[in-house]
Design an enzyme around this catalytic site. Sequence first.
Site, mmCIF file in Angstrom:
data_model
loop_
_atom_site.group_PDB
_atom_site.id
_atom_site.type_symbol
_atom_site.label_atom_id
_atom_site.label_comp_id
_atom_site.label_asym_id
_atom_site.label_seq_id
_atom_site.Cartn_x
_atom_site.Cartn_y
_atom_site.Cartn_z
ATOM 1 C CB SER A 228 104.470 -10.911 -43.181
ATOM 2 O OG SER A 228 103.976 -12.034 -42.485
ATOM 3 C CB THR B 21 110.581 -13.427 -41.577
ATOM 4 O OG1 THR B 21 110.772 -12.146 -42.129
ATOM 5 C CG2 THR B 21 111.411 -14.451 -42.294
ATOM 6 C CB THR C 133 110.342 -12.378 -45.328
ATOM 7 O OG1 THR C 133 109.529 -11.383 -44.731
ATOM 8 C CG2 THR C 133 111.556 -11.697 -45.951
ATOM 9 N NE ARG D 206 114.240 -3.674 -45.488
ATOM 10 C CZ ARG D 206 113.894 -4.723 -44.763
ATOM 11 N NH1 ARG D 206 113.260 -5.725 -45.334
ATOM 12 N NH2 ARG D 206 114.157 -4.792 -43.483
ATOM 13 C CB VAL D 207 117.698 -6.811 -49.582
ATOM 14 C CG1 VAL D 207 117.984 -8.206 -49.035
ATOM 15 C CG2 VAL D 207 117.377 -6.881 -51.075
ATOM 16 N N GLY D 208 116.109 -7.054 -46.617
ATOM 17 C CA GLY D 208 116.303 -7.162 -45.172
ATOM 18 C C GLY D 208 117.294 -8.268 -44.820
ATOM 19 C CG ASP D 209 116.631 -10.206 -41.106
ATOM 20 O OD1 ASP D 209 115.656 -9.623 -41.629
ATOM 21 O OD2 ASP D 209 116.502 -11.068 -40.220
ATOM 22 C CB THR E 90 111.084 -12.990 -37.352
ATOM 23 O OG1 THR E 90 109.994 -12.251 -37.916
ATOM 24 C CG2 THR E 90 110.812 -13.226 -35.876
ATOM 25 N N GLY E 91 111.711 -9.906 -37.585
ATOM 26 C CA GLY E 91 111.653 -8.545 -37.048
ATOM 27 C C GLY E 91 112.379 -7.572 -37.955
ATOM 28 N N GLY F 248 114.807 -6.126 -39.966
ATOM 29 C CA GLY F 248 115.996 -6.772 -40.504
ATOM 30 C C GLY F 248 117.260 -5.942 -40.421
#
Length: 322
Positions: free
Chosen positions: A65, A183, A201, A211-214, A234-235, A237
């Site tokens: 991850s 992350t 991450t 796609r981009v997360g937090d 984490t989690g 995003g």
Amino acid sequence: MTGKQLFAGSFPDASNAGYPVVVSTWDFGKAANAAAWEILSRSGRALDAVEAGVRIPEADETNQSVGYGGLPDRDGRVTLDACIMDEKYNCGSVMCLEHIKHPISVARLVMEKTPHIILTGEGALRFALANGFKKENLLTPAAEKAWREWLKTSEYKPVANIENQLYQPGKDPMPGSKDNHDTIGMLALDAQGNISGACTTSGLAYKMQGRVGDSPVIGAGLYVDNEVGGATATGVGEEVIRIVGAHLIVELMRQGRSPQAACREAVERIIKRNPARAKEIQVGFLALNKKGEYGAYCLQKGFTYAVRNQHTDTVIHSNSIY
Ligand code: ASP
């Protein structure tokens, strides 16, 4: 890891406080903290410590991850997100970066060598290569196998990392889950009392291309303010971005909340928006204040974090709502 190293349930923020200190998300944060501690214990800078620390899971191919060995998007591409922030509001971020094993170091260079804060995709890669980073294939045989397995159903459902799905170094890196998302977010307070943070991450497995997360979003996945402290997430995003989680927690600490209370309030805000959704996903927050007090909170049982200071070197189970 032995059970002895895990403290279940409540962990008072004030115990074992002081600095230097480093905290980071998940069990694998312990090895990352060791690298950060090397620097902190010699009165090094928090910024150097967090970069060195998160490079450990970035290079660990068994960690699916973060960094090298991370699970790819649905097209089989490993795209990495990372950001870093120092004690003077300087920050740098890379999003959707391919082929570079240490996105955190590219993010640091964006911070230090460009007039910008964020570089994405092709531009981030070109910048990295121009600065001497090596182009590598980050898709390991194990990650490729997991992706090909996933393709058989192509069912996209990022589930919670609940207790029995915890990452265990040296063991099957994907215990019981094809949608693992863990992350590393790290916060450090150095001997001078300055704080910095890093977050890196491979994002949610089998995400859409682009796609981009937090995690690389300053304020969402990571925020530090040298007057107050720092927070990381984490989690899933998308839920963290909606509430600008890390910044929210820092502001709550500024108003007097303890790190744990601030993290809990952020988690509650996620639940308030959509209680049904909150029951199905995992989000965990981790925070550190300027006194060296730390705390965390998460939606589902199973989120852990690692702490290293002169009193302790341990992994702690975060309290959870559910
Ligand atoms: N927060 C990361 C993301 O949404 C994933 C994770 O923490 O597992 O990309």
